[in-house]
Design an enzyme around this catalytic site. Structure first.
Site, PDB file in Angstrom:
ATOM      1  N   ASN A 164      -7.876 -12.327   6.028  1.00  0.00           N
ATOM      2  CA  ASN A 164      -8.630 -11.694   4.782  1.00  0.00           C
ATOM      3  C   ASN A 164      -9.757 -12.728   4.829  1.00  0.00           C
ATOM      4  O   ASN A 164      -9.945 -13.703   5.086  1.00  0.00           O
ATOM      5  CB  ASN A 164      -7.624 -12.527   3.652  1.00  0.00           C
ATOM      6  CG  ASN A 164      -8.530 -12.200   2.077  1.00  0.00           C
ATOM      7  OD1 ASN A 164      -9.545 -11.929   1.728  1.00  0.00           O
ATOM      8  ND2 ASN A 164      -7.354 -11.698   1.241  1.00  0.00           N
TER       9      ASN A 164
ATOM     10  N   ASN B 135       0.483  -1.007  -0.188  1.00  0.00           N
ATOM     11  CA  ASN B 135      -0.015   0.523  -0.114  1.00  0.00           C
ATOM     12  C   ASN B 135       1.313   1.422   0.231  1.00  0.00           C
ATOM     13  O   ASN B 135       1.692   1.950   0.402  1.00  0.00           O
ATOM     14  CB  ASN B 135      -1.233   0.029   0.992  1.00  0.00           C
ATOM     15  CG  ASN B 135      -1.909  -0.993   0.991  1.00  0.00           C
ATOM     16  OD1 ASN B 135      -2.012  -2.052  -0.388  1.00  0.00           O
ATOM     17  ND2 ASN B 135      -2.082  -1.527   2.498  1.00  0.00           N
TER      18      ASN B 135
ATOM     19  N   HIS C 294       6.087  -0.871  -3.268  1.00  0.00           N
ATOM     20  CA  HIS C 294       5.026  -0.766  -4.101  1.00  0.00           C
ATOM     21  C   HIS C 294       5.344   1.417  -3.551  1.00  0.00           C
ATOM     22  O   HIS C 294       4.339   2.197  -4.188  1.00  0.00           O
ATOM     23  CB  HIS C 294       3.816  -1.003  -4.123  1.00  0.00           C
ATOM     24  CG  HIS C 294       3.535  -2.138  -4.924  1.00  0.00           C
ATOM     25  ND1 HIS C 294       3.009  -2.713  -4.328  1.00  0.00           N
ATOM     26  CD2 HIS C 294       4.487  -2.991  -5.266  1.00  0.00           C
ATOM     27  CE1 HIS C 294       2.667  -3.828  -4.812  1.00  0.00           C
ATOM     28  NE2 HIS C 294       3.669  -4.194  -5.307  1.00  0.00           N
TER      29      HIS C 294
ATOM     30  N   CYS D 286      11.333  13.230  -8.119  1.00  0.00           N
ATOM     31  CA  CYS D 286      12.941  14.586  -9.037  1.00  0.00           C
ATOM     32  C   CYS D 286      12.241  13.849  -9.799  1.00  0.00           C
ATOM     33  O   CYS D 286      13.734  12.720 -10.283  1.00  0.00           O
ATOM     34  CB  CYS D 286      13.393  15.233  -8.648  1.00  0.00           C
ATOM     35  SG  CYS D 286      13.895  16.286 -10.361  1.00  0.00           S
TER      36      CYS D 286
HETATM   37  N1  APR Z   1      -9.520  -7.418   5.831  1.00  0.00           N
HETATM   38  C1  APR Z   1      -8.858  -7.930   5.169  1.00  0.00           C
HETATM   39  N2  APR Z   1      -8.495  -8.400   3.964  1.00  0.00           N
HETATM   40  C2  APR Z   1      -9.565  -7.338   2.426  1.00  0.00           C
HETATM   41  C3  APR Z   1     -10.482  -6.591   3.799  1.00  0.00           C
HETATM   42  C4  APR Z   1     -10.490  -6.715   5.012  1.00  0.00           C
HETATM   43  N3  APR Z   1     -11.162  -5.417   5.196  1.00  0.00           N
HETATM   44  N4  APR Z   1     -11.632  -6.306   2.267  1.00  0.00           N
HETATM   45  C5  APR Z   1     -10.871  -7.159   1.369  1.00  0.00           C
HETATM   46  N5  APR Z   1     -10.123  -7.619   1.489  1.00  0.00           N
HETATM   47  C6  APR Z   1      -8.989  -8.500   0.682  1.00  0.00           C
HETATM   48  C7  APR Z   1      -9.767  -8.553  -0.338  1.00  0.00           C
HETATM   49  O1  APR Z   1     -10.535 -10.586  -0.351  1.00  0.00           O
HETATM   50  C8  APR Z   1      -8.777  -9.287  -0.951  1.00  0.00           C
HETATM   51  O2  APR Z   1      -7.744 -10.439  -0.907  1.00  0.00           O
HETATM   52  O3  APR Z   1      -7.642  -7.584   0.519  1.00  0.00           O
HETATM   53  C9  APR Z   1      -7.764  -8.531  -0.184  1.00  0.00           C
HETATM   54  C10 APR Z   1      -7.144  -7.055  -2.197  1.00  0.00           C
HETATM   55  O4  APR Z   1      -6.770  -7.963  -3.079  1.00  0.00           O
HETATM   56  P1  APR Z   1      -5.879  -6.542  -4.016  1.00  0.00           P
HETATM   57  O5  APR Z   1      -7.670  -5.438  -4.181  1.00  0.00           O
HETATM   58  O6  APR Z   1      -5.842  -7.324  -4.982  1.00  0.00           O
HETATM   59  O7  APR Z   1      -4.806  -5.322  -2.979  1.00  0.00           O
HETATM   60  P2  APR Z   1      -3.971  -6.548  -3.811  1.00  0.00           P
HETATM   61  O8  APR Z   1      -3.498  -8.048  -3.141  1.00  0.00           O
HETATM   62  O9  APR Z   1      -2.694  -5.616  -1.777  1.00  0.00           O
HETATM   63  O10 APR Z   1      -2.652  -6.389  -5.090  1.00  0.00           O
HETATM   64  C11 APR Z   1      -1.602  -6.125  -4.640  1.00  0.00           C
HETATM   65  O11 APR Z   1      -1.622  -5.263  -7.037  1.00  0.00           O
HETATM   66  O12 APR Z   1      -2.954  -3.830  -8.310  1.00  0.00           O
HETATM   67  C12 APR Z   1      -1.924  -3.947  -7.539  1.00  0.00           C
HETATM   68  O13 APR Z   1       0.098  -1.770  -7.237  1.00  0.00           O
HETATM   69  C13 APR Z   1      -1.435  -3.218  -6.515  1.00  0.00           C
HETATM   70  O14 APR Z   1      -0.278  -3.209  -4.693  1.00  0.00           O
HETATM   71  C14 APR Z   1      -1.134  -3.079  -5.854  1.00  0.00           C
HETATM   72  C15 APR Z   1      -1.022  -5.177  -5.815  1.00  0.00           C
END
Ligand code: APR
Length: 272
Positions: free
Chosen positions: A238, A109, A126, A134
């Protein structure tokens, strides 16, 4: 917590014996702060094609062709990041650091909420939306999240025509060489940040908390496997999926903003 008290107790028992835990966090950790995840229903990639804005060339191309199109999403991101506050899940991770259980937070994040909650040992693979880099001398400078957004919003209100140069003028100029800056975040096709240290702490931890990630983006998805390979316990939190079923010791299908504070309270000997 519904029927997950046993798993919460198991996670608390593992963590209470841990002195070198590491958390690896995805967008789900910030979901309860009002920041949309990427791949959930209605997530960011449901609403805009990652190839249009997720790569440097895609973003420049889209801005050049139709900057107005990105305006609503840009304003939504400004609003979301301005209103966001660390949630109980972020604060629980800061508590675990204070309790000398959690050593490092690795996060995908870029919203700065782990720092604002109090965690000090962070690996932002990330990048960070509020650290500007810059484009000429690569000097970076960290800004206050809300002040930077206020400044950008003010300048946005004065723009008459949206195009690359007017939108590039929204970011503060480099305080070293005066050139244009961009948020120091990692876009698709760009190298992630601090990767060697992320692998190192993953390989040295005795417990890894895998929080709020769909585990589809590499190399971040390797960290739990690296931890497991070196014998760490894996705790996944999750609410809708476990992306690492074969290496998980405890899976808690609960929101991190609920599960983590319950685990911290148990470790402190308070009722969940
Ligand atoms: N608590 C815990 N997990 C949650 C919650 C919550 N309140 N709400 C949603 N989730 C879970 C979802 O079930 C999903 O598995 O969070 C996860 C989010 O997944 P993504 O949207 O794919 O996010 P992420 O895994 O961080 O993506 C990785 O992808 O696009 C790139 O750079 C971007 O850092 C990002 C990377």
């Amino acid at each position: 917590m519904g029927g997950w008290a046993k798993e919460i107790e198991e996670a608390a028992s593992i963590l209470s014996r841990s002195t070198q835990a590491v958390a690896t966090c995805g967008a789900g950790v910030s979901a309860e702060s009002g920041i949309s995840t990427f791949r959930d229903e209605g997530g960011i990639w449901d609403r805009i094609d990652p190839m249009e804005v997720g790569t440097p060339s895609g973003l420049i191309n889209t801005l050049e062709r139709d900057a107005e199109k990105l305006l609503p999403l840009f304003i939504e991101i400004l609003d979301t990041f301005e209103q966001a506050e660390p949630n109980p899940g972020h604060f629980a991770l800061a508590d675990l650091e204070d309790m000398e259980i959690l050593k490092t937070v690795i996060t995908q994040n870029t919203d700065n909420l782990h720092q604002e909650a109090g965690n000090t040992d962070l690996i932002e693979v990330h990048g960070n939306m509020f650290r500007m880099k810059c484009l000429a001398c690569y000097q970076t400078k960290k800004y206050d999240r809300k002040k930077l957004i206020e400044e950008i919003r003010e300048k946005l209100g004065q723009i008459r025509e949206y195009n690359i140069s007017t939108l590039a003028s929204l970011a503060p100029r480099c305080n070293m060489c005066g050139f244009i800056t961009r948020p120091d975040v990692v876009m698709f096709s760009e190298a992630v940040q601090d990767l060697p240290r992320a692998y190192k702490v993953s390989g040295e931890c005795d417990t890894m908390l895998v929080l709020g990630t769909s585990g589809v983006v590499y190399p971040a998805a390797y960290f739990p496997m690296e931890a497991r390979k070196k014998g760490a316990k894996i705790i996944v939190i999750n609410p809708t999926e476990n992306a690492f079923p074969s290496i998980t010791d405890v899976y808690i299908p609960v929101k991190t903003g609920e599960a983590l504070p319950a685990i911290v309270n148990l470790i402190r000997g308070e009722a969940a």
